[in-house]
Design an enzyme around this catalytic site. Structure first.
Site, PDB file in Angstrom:
ATOM      1  N   GLY A 150      21.035 -14.100  27.485  1.00 53.90           N
ATOM      2  CA  GLY A 150      21.833 -12.902  27.540  1.00 53.90           C
ATOM      3  C   GLY A 150      22.658 -12.955  28.751  1.00 53.90           C
ATOM      4  O   GLY A 150      22.215 -13.491  29.561  1.00 53.90           O
ATOM      5  N   CYS A 190      15.616 -18.250  28.637  1.00 50.94           N
ATOM      6  CA  CYS A 190      16.428 -17.341  29.892  1.00 50.94           C
ATOM      7  C   CYS A 190      16.180 -15.902  30.160  1.00 50.94           C
ATOM      8  O   CYS A 190      15.107 -15.723  30.706  1.00 50.94           O
ATOM      9  CB  CYS A 190      17.821 -17.941  29.512  1.00 50.94           C
ATOM     10  SG  CYS A 190      18.864 -17.783  30.964  1.00 50.94           S
ATOM     11  N   TYR A 191      16.980 -15.223  29.628  1.00 55.38           N
ATOM     12  CA  TYR A 191      16.782 -13.747  29.792  1.00 55.38           C
ATOM     13  C   TYR A 191      15.582 -13.395  29.132  1.00 55.38           C
ATOM     14  O   TYR A 191      14.749 -12.464  29.396  1.00 55.38           O
ATOM     15  CB  TYR A 191      18.126 -12.829  28.937  1.00 55.38           C
ATOM     16  CG  TYR A 191      17.968 -11.516  29.257  1.00 55.38           C
ATOM     17  CD1 TYR A 191      18.696 -11.055  30.260  1.00 55.38           C
ATOM     18  CD2 TYR A 191      17.202 -10.806  28.604  1.00 55.38           C
ATOM     19  CE1 TYR A 191      18.549  -9.326  30.432  1.00 55.38           C
ATOM     20  CE2 TYR A 191      17.126  -9.370  28.552  1.00 55.38           C
ATOM     21  CZ  TYR A 191      17.746  -8.904  29.719  1.00 55.38           C
ATOM     22  OH  TYR A 191      17.657  -7.560  29.881  1.00 55.38           O
ATOM     23  N   HIS A 212      17.861 -23.720  28.369  1.00 51.54           N
ATOM     24  CA  HIS A 212      18.266 -23.462  26.985  1.00 51.54           C
ATOM     25  C   HIS A 212      17.747 -24.681  26.175  1.00 51.54           C
ATOM     26  O   HIS A 212      18.697 -25.779  26.103  1.00 51.54           O
ATOM     27  CB  HIS A 212      19.578 -23.238  26.992  1.00 51.54           C
ATOM     28  CG  HIS A 212      20.027 -21.883  27.401  1.00 51.54           C
ATOM     29  ND1 HIS A 212      20.011 -20.881  26.433  1.00 51.54           N
ATOM     30  CD2 HIS A 212      20.475 -21.444  28.657  1.00 51.54           C
ATOM     31  CE1 HIS A 212      20.373 -19.830  27.338  1.00 51.54           C
ATOM     32  NE2 HIS A 212      20.603 -20.145  28.639  1.00 51.54           N
ATOM     33  N   GLU A 214      18.180 -24.947  23.012  1.00 52.54           N
ATOM     34  CA  GLU A 214      18.792 -24.975  21.909  1.00 52.54           C
ATOM     35  C   GLU A 214      20.229 -25.759  21.905  1.00 52.54           C
ATOM     36  O   GLU A 214      20.710 -26.373  21.022  1.00 52.54           O
ATOM     37  CB  GLU A 214      19.109 -23.409  21.229  1.00 52.54           C
ATOM     38  CG  GLU A 214      20.080 -22.828  22.133  1.00 52.54           C
ATOM     39  CD  GLU A 214      19.382 -22.208  23.142  1.00 52.54           C
ATOM     40  OE1 GLU A 214      20.022 -20.930  23.758  1.00 52.54           O
ATOM     41  OE2 GLU A 214      18.257 -22.474  23.764  1.00 52.54           O
ATOM     42  N   SER A 257      39.909 -19.058  -2.761  1.00 51.28           N
ATOM     43  CA  SER A 257      40.767 -19.217  -1.669  1.00 51.28           C
ATOM     44  C   SER A 257      41.306 -20.801  -1.497  1.00 51.28           C
ATOM     45  O   SER A 257      42.296 -20.992  -0.783  1.00 51.28           O
ATOM     46  CB  SER A 257      40.318 -18.726  -0.502  1.00 51.28           C
ATOM     47  OG  SER A 257      39.168 -19.607  -0.043  1.00 51.28           O
ATOM     48  N   GLY A 258      40.297 -21.690  -2.019  1.00 52.10           N
ATOM     49  CA  GLY A 258      40.719 -23.119  -1.575  1.00 52.10           C
ATOM     50  C   GLY A 258      39.726 -23.630  -0.551  1.00 52.10           C
ATOM     51  O   GLY A 258      39.735 -24.630  -0.405  1.00 52.10           O
ATOM     52  N   GLY A 259      39.179 -22.514   0.228  1.00 50.06           N
ATOM     53  CA  GLY A 259      38.215 -23.115   1.181  1.00 50.06           C
ATOM     54  C   GLY A 259      36.680 -23.467   1.013  1.00 50.06           C
ATOM     55  O   GLY A 259      36.576 -23.252  -0.513  1.00 50.06           O
ATOM     56  N   VAL A 260      36.040 -23.768   1.650  1.00 47.19           N
ATOM     57  CA  VAL A 260      34.869 -24.365   1.416  1.00 47.19           C
ATOM     58  C   VAL A 260      34.065 -23.445   0.833  1.00 47.19           C
ATOM     59  O   VAL A 260      33.275 -23.522  -0.104  1.00 47.19           O
ATOM     60  CB  VAL A 260      34.118 -25.312   2.582  1.00 47.19           C
ATOM     61  CG1 VAL A 260      32.593 -25.545   2.256  1.00 47.19           C
ATOM     62  CG2 VAL A 260      35.075 -26.235   3.189  1.00 47.19           C
ATOM     63  N   ASP A 261      33.821 -22.374   1.388  1.00 47.23           N
ATOM     64  CA  ASP A 261      32.630 -21.270   1.160  1.00 47.23           C
ATOM     65  C   ASP A 261      33.159 -20.632  -0.216  1.00 47.23           C
ATOM     66  O   ASP A 261      32.130 -20.864  -1.175  1.00 47.23           O
ATOM     67  CB  ASP A 261      32.693 -20.164   2.025  1.00 47.23           C
ATOM     68  CG  ASP A 261      32.778 -20.581   3.496  1.00 47.23           C
ATOM     69  OD1 ASP A 261      32.130 -21.526   3.544  1.00 47.23           O
ATOM     70  OD2 ASP A 261      33.151 -19.823   4.572  1.00 47.23           O
ATOM     71  N   SER A 262      34.285 -20.651  -0.724  1.00 44.20           N
ATOM     72  CA  SER A 262      34.659 -19.854  -2.097  1.00 44.20           C
ATOM     73  C   SER A 262      34.353 -20.764  -3.206  1.00 44.20           C
ATOM     74  O   SER A 262      33.971 -20.754  -4.134  1.00 44.20           O
ATOM     75  CB  SER A 262      35.966 -19.104  -2.089  1.00 44.20           C
ATOM     76  OG  SER A 262      36.793 -20.028  -2.071  1.00 44.20           O
ATOM     77  N   LYS A 305      27.299 -22.906   8.050  1.00 48.93           N
ATOM     78  CA  LYS A 305      28.343 -23.471   7.325  1.00 48.93           C
ATOM     79  C   LYS A 305      27.835 -24.873   7.180  1.00 48.93           C
ATOM     80  O   LYS A 305      28.296 -25.465   5.784  1.00 48.93           O
ATOM     81  CB  LYS A 305      29.575 -23.900   8.557  1.00 48.93           C
ATOM     82  CG  LYS A 305      30.729 -24.621   7.921  1.00 48.93           C
ATOM     83  CD  LYS A 305      31.480 -24.096   6.788  1.00 48.93           C
ATOM     84  CE  LYS A 305      32.357 -22.812   7.226  1.00 48.93           C
ATOM     85  NZ  LYS A 305      33.350 -22.366   6.207  1.00 48.93           N
TER      86      LYS A 305
END
Length: 523
Positions: free
Chosen positions: A57, A84-85, A180, A182, A234-239, A379
């Site tokens: 953080g 870390c924090y 870190h 990650e 929408s044409g996007g990946v998610d929809s 994603k």
């Protein structure tokens, strides 16, 4: 066993890497969630994690109002990993000491392993020359440091500026890392997270693609039953992935509505209809609502307000058009987990970088009940699901496109002429990236319309027209990103084509900002 049955909780202290921690846990095949440090004890107990990770953080644990570890964390009897924090806060809570360091550590560092513990045993990058002492290459980002550890902890690793870079209490399963693990800059970081999640917390790999799809299909069927669902494509990946998932789950109960906002990419409408209506047999209703959106956005220049206007108009059109289809109770959306996190309310202790049109812009009085089957997914998990559900690779691995479309790639006020200029310029950029083999080498690329004019020369005439900015980034998790070092020759071709082929443009510039400090999108 259910994919959520064994899980890890990430308590966020405001770190830019918290989503990366959660992703790394999921790469271990274990479900994870992120919650702000202010979350109540009851919520944590009800979540019943098998382990807890305390994030880094930006604050100092020495501050009077610094974020605190929720009281119940050490009462649950589960392993805890402080990063870390999170390590500093844990050390203080058990009676250790933290001080502000005169020599801060930012960037690459080496940790020497003076002892071993369950977390680090057998994990190293090398052994120090002439010694049996193991070393780890790590990524540091801290100003404060632990200067005294609690009595029940042992000092495992040290670095040049951190006398306690790794601390451990093997009996209770409590560990602290000043670095870190990650981030990709810590080569053995994923192995450390796997060791904590699997060996110390005892989690099995239940978070698999097959389990996620199977459980998502079952949940959709249980929620929707025999009712119809309306989805905005929408044409996007998610929809697109939501459409494929719902089509498999409920078939003809799904009705997709493709609303042309006037803010879409080149030939978006044609591509969407070809994939879903012609090839997959999904019922798709196409509506040209560009004039409606332009009217609603007239005079609006603030990016947050633009997002909310677009979200509101979407719902208005859905409600209006759905009346002709009968009473449809459910609205499906392609909300994914980062949308939810980044649109966190200020009361959660998170700073709102930007709201998402499908999270922060929905009216409270809308008549639909929401169906959001991707709400828990990152994603990359969505993309893998899309391929498994049979969507074309080119659609699944298209570069991300914001929900508000070109509306947030036009800085300031929106005008149809600005949209035309940007759409044509963006299409040229994408075409050349693909033609020269760079499209799949970058994570996201796009053009931005700048509402300023610059002087140019065309032939012997003075030209005073708009500026287009090009943006291309490379990233693993979209939480941090580097600007892509595209070849000068490629940029030269793109710039010349845009200036020569797109009327209204006199200059092209290239964005070389990283994230942070910049965001990937300009708005």
């Amino acid at each position: 066993m259910h994919s959520h049955q064994q899980k890890i909780l990430v308590i966020d202290f405001g770190s830019q890497y918290s989503q990366v921690i959660a992703r790394r846990i999921r790469e271990c095949g274990v479900y994870s969630e992120i919650v702000p440090w202010r979350i109540g004890d009851d919520w944590i107990r009800d979540f019943a994690p098998l382990g807890i990770i305390l994030s880094g953080g930006p604050e100092s644990t020495l501050g009077t109002d610094s974020p605190k570890i929720p009281p119940c964390v050490f009462d649950l009897g589960v392993p805890v990993l402080g990063i870390c924090y999170g390590m500093q806060a844990m050390a203080l809570q058990f009676g250790g000491a933290v001080e502000s360091s005169k020599h801060r550590e930012y960037g690459a560092a080496t940790v020497n392993l003076k002892q071993t513990c369950r977390l680090t045993q057998g994990i190293e990058d090398r052994y120090q020359d002439g010694s049996l002492e193991a070393q780890l290459d790590v990524w540091m980002s801290h100003g404060d440091r632990v200067t005294a550890i609690p009595a029940e902890f042992t000092a495992v690793g040290v670095s040049t500026n951190s006398p306690y870079a790794i601390i451990a209490n093997d009996d209770k399963g409590y560990y602290g890392l000043q670095f870190h693990p990650e981030v990709t800059h810590t080569p053995q970081g994923q192995r450390l997270i796997e060791r904590f999640v699997h060996d110390i917390c005892g989690c099995a790999s239940l978070w698999t693609l097959s389990n996620i799809i199977e459980e998502s299909l079952a949940k959709v069927k249980e929620t929707v039953k025999g009712e119809q669902v309306l989805l905005g494509l929408s044409g996007g990946v998610d929809s697109a992935v939501v459409a494929a998932l719902l089509h498999r789950a409920i078939g003809k109960q799904l009705i997709c509505m493709f609303i042309d906002t006037g803010l879409l990419r080149h030939e978006e409408s044609t591509k969407v209809m070809d994939v879903f209506s012609k090839n997959l047999g999904v019922r798709v209703i196409a509506i040209d609502a560009s004039e409606h959106f332009y009217a609603a956005l007239k005079g609006v220049s603030d990016p947050e307000e633009k997002r909310k206007v677009i979200g509101r108009v979407f719902i208005e059109i859905f409600e209006r058009e759905s009346k002709a289809l009968g009473d449809i109770p459910f609205l499906a959306q392609g909300t994914i987990y980062p949308d939810v996190i980044e649109s966190a309310h200020a009361s959660d202790g998170a700073h709102v970088i930007k709201s998402h049109h499908n999270v922060g812009g929905l009216p409270k009085d809308m008549k639909f009940k929401l169906v959001e089957p991707l709400r828990e997914l990152f994603k990359d998990e969505v993309r893998k699901m899309g391929l498994e559900l049979g969507l074309p690779y080119d659609m699944v691995y298209r570069h991300p496109f914001p929900g508000p479309g070109l509306g947030v790639r036009i800085l300031g006020k929106i005008h149809p002429e600005y949209v035309r200029i940007l759409r044509e310029a963006d299409h040229i950029f994408m075409s050349e990236l693909k033609a020269q083999g760079w499209y799949d080498k970058v994570s996201q690329a796009f053009a931005v319309f700048l509402p300023v004019k610059s002087v140019g020369v065309v032939g012997d005439a003075r030209q005073y027209d708009y500026v287009i900015a090009l943006r291309a980034v490379q990233t693993i998790d979209f939480m941090t990103a580097h600007w892509a070092h595209l070849p000068y020759e490629l940029l030269d071709i793109v710039s010349n084509r845009i200036v020569n082929e797109v009327s209204g443009v006199s200059r092209v510039v290239y964005d070389i900002s990283g994230k942070p400090p910049a965001t990937i999108e300009w708005e």
